[in-house]
Design an enzyme around this catalytic site. Structure first.
Site, PDB file in Angstrom:
ATOM      1  N   HIS A 156      -3.402  11.644   3.731  1.00 20.11           N
ATOM      2  CA  HIS A 156      -3.157  10.247   4.137  1.00 20.11           C
ATOM      3  C   HIS A 156      -4.491   9.522   4.374  1.00 20.11           C
ATOM      4  O   HIS A 156      -4.782   9.038   5.466  1.00 20.11           O
ATOM      5  CB  HIS A 156      -2.292  10.193   5.401  1.00 20.11           C
ATOM      6  CG  HIS A 156      -1.593   8.870   5.566  1.00 20.11           C
ATOM      7  ND1 HIS A 156      -0.392   8.732   6.225  1.00 20.11           N
ATOM      8  CD2 HIS A 156      -1.922   7.615   5.169  1.00 20.11           C
ATOM      9  CE1 HIS A 156      -0.014   7.478   6.232  1.00 20.11           C
ATOM     10  NE2 HIS A 156      -0.940   6.770   5.581  1.00 20.11           N
ATOM     11  N   ARG A 184       4.604   5.410   1.592  1.00 17.32           N
ATOM     12  CA  ARG A 184       5.042   6.218   2.725  1.00 17.32           C
ATOM     13  C   ARG A 184       5.804   7.425   2.194  1.00 17.32           C
ATOM     14  O   ARG A 184       6.476   7.339   1.167  1.00 17.32           O
ATOM     15  CB  ARG A 184       5.941   5.407   3.672  1.00 17.32           C
ATOM     16  CG  ARG A 184       5.212   4.380   4.518  1.00 17.32           C
ATOM     17  CD  ARG A 184       4.346   5.072   5.566  1.00 17.32           C
ATOM     18  NE  ARG A 184       3.690   4.125   6.464  1.00 17.32           N
ATOM     19  CZ  ARG A 184       2.458   3.681   6.301  1.00 17.32           C
ATOM     20  NH1 ARG A 184       1.760   4.053   5.235  1.00 17.32           N
ATOM     21  NH2 ARG A 184       1.924   2.851   7.179  1.00 17.32           N
ATOM     22  N   THR A 229      11.867  -9.156  -5.786  1.00 16.01           N
ATOM     23  CA  THR A 229      11.911 -10.483  -6.398  1.00 16.01           C
ATOM     24  C   THR A 229      10.859 -10.572  -7.495  1.00 16.01           C
ATOM     25  O   THR A 229       9.831  -9.875  -7.428  1.00 16.01           O
ATOM     26  CB  THR A 229      11.636 -11.586  -5.354  1.00 16.01           C
ATOM     27  OG1 THR A 229      10.375 -11.327  -4.718  1.00 16.01           O
ATOM     28  CG2 THR A 229      12.741 -11.610  -4.295  1.00 16.01           C
ATOM     29  N   GLY A 266       3.494  -5.975  -4.375  1.00 11.73           N
ATOM     30  CA  GLY A 266       2.938  -6.788  -3.306  1.00 11.73           C
ATOM     31  C   GLY A 266       1.427  -6.815  -3.405  1.00 11.73           C
ATOM     32  O   GLY A 266       0.852  -6.638  -4.484  1.00 11.73           O
ATOM     33  N   ARG A 267       0.759  -7.026  -2.284  1.00 20.32           N
ATOM     34  CA  ARG A 267      -0.703  -7.107  -2.287  1.00 20.32           C
ATOM     35  C   ARG A 267      -1.328  -5.852  -2.898  1.00 20.32           C
ATOM     36  O   ARG A 267      -2.197  -5.928  -3.764  1.00 20.32           O
ATOM     37  CB  ARG A 267      -1.226  -7.283  -0.855  1.00 20.32           C
ATOM     38  CG  ARG A 267      -0.886  -8.607  -0.191  1.00 20.32           C
ATOM     39  CD  ARG A 267      -1.513  -8.619   1.194  1.00 20.32           C
ATOM     40  NE  ARG A 267      -1.227  -9.832   1.943  1.00 20.32           N
ATOM     41  CZ  ARG A 267      -0.209  -9.961   2.790  1.00 20.32           C
ATOM     42  NH1 ARG A 267       0.620  -8.944   2.979  1.00 20.32           N
ATOM     43  NH2 ARG A 267      -0.015 -11.087   3.457  1.00 20.32           N
ATOM     44  N   GLU A 272       4.380  14.307   8.064  1.00 19.05           N
ATOM     45  CA  GLU A 272       2.937  14.535   8.207  1.00 19.05           C
ATOM     46  C   GLU A 272       2.601  15.052   9.609  1.00 19.05           C
ATOM     47  O   GLU A 272       3.205  14.615  10.586  1.00 19.05           O
ATOM     48  CB  GLU A 272       2.187  13.227   7.935  1.00 19.05           C
ATOM     49  CG  GLU A 272       2.355  12.741   6.515  1.00 19.05           C
ATOM     50  CD  GLU A 272       1.709  11.376   6.296  1.00 19.05           C
ATOM     51  OE1 GLU A 272       1.024  10.870   7.218  1.00 19.05           O
ATOM     52  OE2 GLU A 272       1.891  10.815   5.217  1.00 19.05           O
ATOM     53  N   ASP A 283      -0.488  11.027  -1.293  1.00 23.06           N
ATOM     54  CA  ASP A 283      -1.328  10.770  -0.116  1.00 23.06           C
ATOM     55  C   ASP A 283      -0.499  10.763   1.158  1.00 23.06           C
ATOM     56  O   ASP A 283      -1.058  10.743   2.254  1.00 23.06           O
ATOM     57  CB  ASP A 283      -2.056   9.430  -0.274  1.00 23.06           C
ATOM     58  CG  ASP A 283      -3.056   9.170   0.837  1.00 23.06           C
ATOM     59  OD1 ASP A 283      -3.841  10.097   1.150  1.00 23.06           O
ATOM     60  OD2 ASP A 283      -3.049   8.068   1.416  1.00 23.06           O
ATOM     61  N   SER A 343      10.257  -4.849  -8.433  1.00 24.24           N
ATOM     62  CA  SER A 343      10.081  -5.447  -7.115  1.00 24.24           C
ATOM     63  C   SER A 343      11.345  -6.195  -6.752  1.00 24.24           C
ATOM     64  O   SER A 343      12.133  -6.552  -7.641  1.00 24.24           O
ATOM     65  CB  SER A 343       8.881  -6.409  -7.134  1.00 24.24           C
ATOM     66  OG  SER A 343       8.435  -6.703  -5.844  1.00 24.24           O
TER      67      SER A 343
END
Length: 320
Positions: free
Chosen positions: A284, A237, A181, A158-159, A266, A261, A179
């Site tokens: 994080h 995540r 797609t 993604g981005r 957490e 991270d 991914s």
């Protein structure tokens, strides 16, 4: 922050937020800070019907219980790109719009992902500890692994995944991705599964969104495929990785190292990782720069302000 000329109901600030964002909310809209109330439950019981918008963080979200206590709620505005802590499908079924803050944190997350990859493969943090302990006086630091020219897999293009890949192009790495797609306008090779991606890579970078669809996506079998010479970076995540399987792989040499991270619970980090020099542990901080957090706060306010004045959100979360 932009100015406002009025409000249409109460804005509920669910949790502490960036100080400049809190100031803008208080200045331009009738905002109630839930966490600062002496009796939040009493407030929700007596005034929950007055709340039309909730502003929260990606980490906290809006729980189903809180949603149910706000019968007139029509917008949930997240400070952060993540929104898996809010049941978006449930919100939409109740006519509640949901937004996040995409794009503004892409560069910083991508920068950190690349830095973390270099750190874990070249063992920079471990080397720093080596010097500080005085070990260099007795011995040379062990050899590390080269980054340039390696095969790197991006899990989630993604981005953020694309921004990571663009940066890594400068290291002459071979880039692959997995991914949901195909991404049409890239030259990177797409593989069909996380396990196949891990098997073909020297390093795997997790950049997928959180939520049920990606829970445990990096499983024990993916880690096995990555193998004892492979490295893992996670800037997505903690839920994306089977954390017990990851701890086992790191403790027993199933993979060469990891830069993390994010974690499943957490701020609690598995104790078995704390003394491992093969692991880079970060609190994080992928988006934690002054510039990015201010941009996130600005976009959060603009989403809230647009909803309160025009009835729509600037960056609604995408339909899935």
């Amino acid at each position: 922050m932009p100015s406002s000329t009025g409000t249409a109901g109460t804005v509920l600030q669910v949790c502490p937020l960036l100080p400049t964002l809190e100031s803008a909310l208080a200045e331009h809209h009738h905002t109630v800070r839930l966490a600062e109330l002496p009796d939040p439950e009493a407030y929700l019981r007596d005034h929950g019907g007055e709340v039309v918008a909730a502003v929260t963080s990606a980490r906290i979200g809006v729980s189903n219980e809180l949603m149910d206590a706000l019968p007139e709620l029509r917008a949930i505005v997240h400070f952060g790109v993540g929104y898996e802590t809010t049941d978006v499908a449930r919100a939409r079924s109740r006519g509640i719009d949901v937004s996040n803050t995409p794009d503004v944190l892409t560069d910083c997350v991508a920068d950190l992902a690349v830095g973390a990859l270099i750190d874990v493969m070249r063992r920079l943090s471990a080397a720093d500890r080596f010097v500080r302990r005085g070990d260099w006086l007795q011995d040379a630091f062990p050899l590390a692994s080269k980054v340039s020219g390696k095969r790197v897999g991006i899990l989630g293009l993604g981005r953020i995944g694309r921004a990571i890949a663009r940066r890594l192009e400068g290291f002459d790495v071979e880039l692959l991705y997995c991914s949901r797609t195909p991404v049409e306008d890239v030259s990177y090779r797409r593989v069909s599964s996380p396990t196949e991606l891990a098997a073909e890579c020297d390093a795997l970078v997790a950049a997928v969104s959180g939520g049920g669809a990606t829970q445990g996506l990096v499983s024990a079998s993916v880690l096995d495929a990555l193998g004892p010479q492979g490295y893992l970076v996670n800037v997505s995540r903690g839920s994306v990785i089977d954390e017990p399987a990851l701890v086992n792989a790191l403790v027993n040499g199933g993979i060469a190292g990891a830069a993390l991270d994010v974690f499943a619970d957490e701020p609690r980090v598995p104790k078995d990782l704390l003394d491992l020099d093969t692991v880079v542990l970060l609190p994080h901080i992928a988006s934690a720069t002054h510039e990015t957090r201010e941009a996130m706060g600005e976009l959060t306010f603009r989403n809230l302000h647009r909803f309160m004045t025009e009835g729509s959100l600037l960056t609604p979360v995408p339909e899935h």
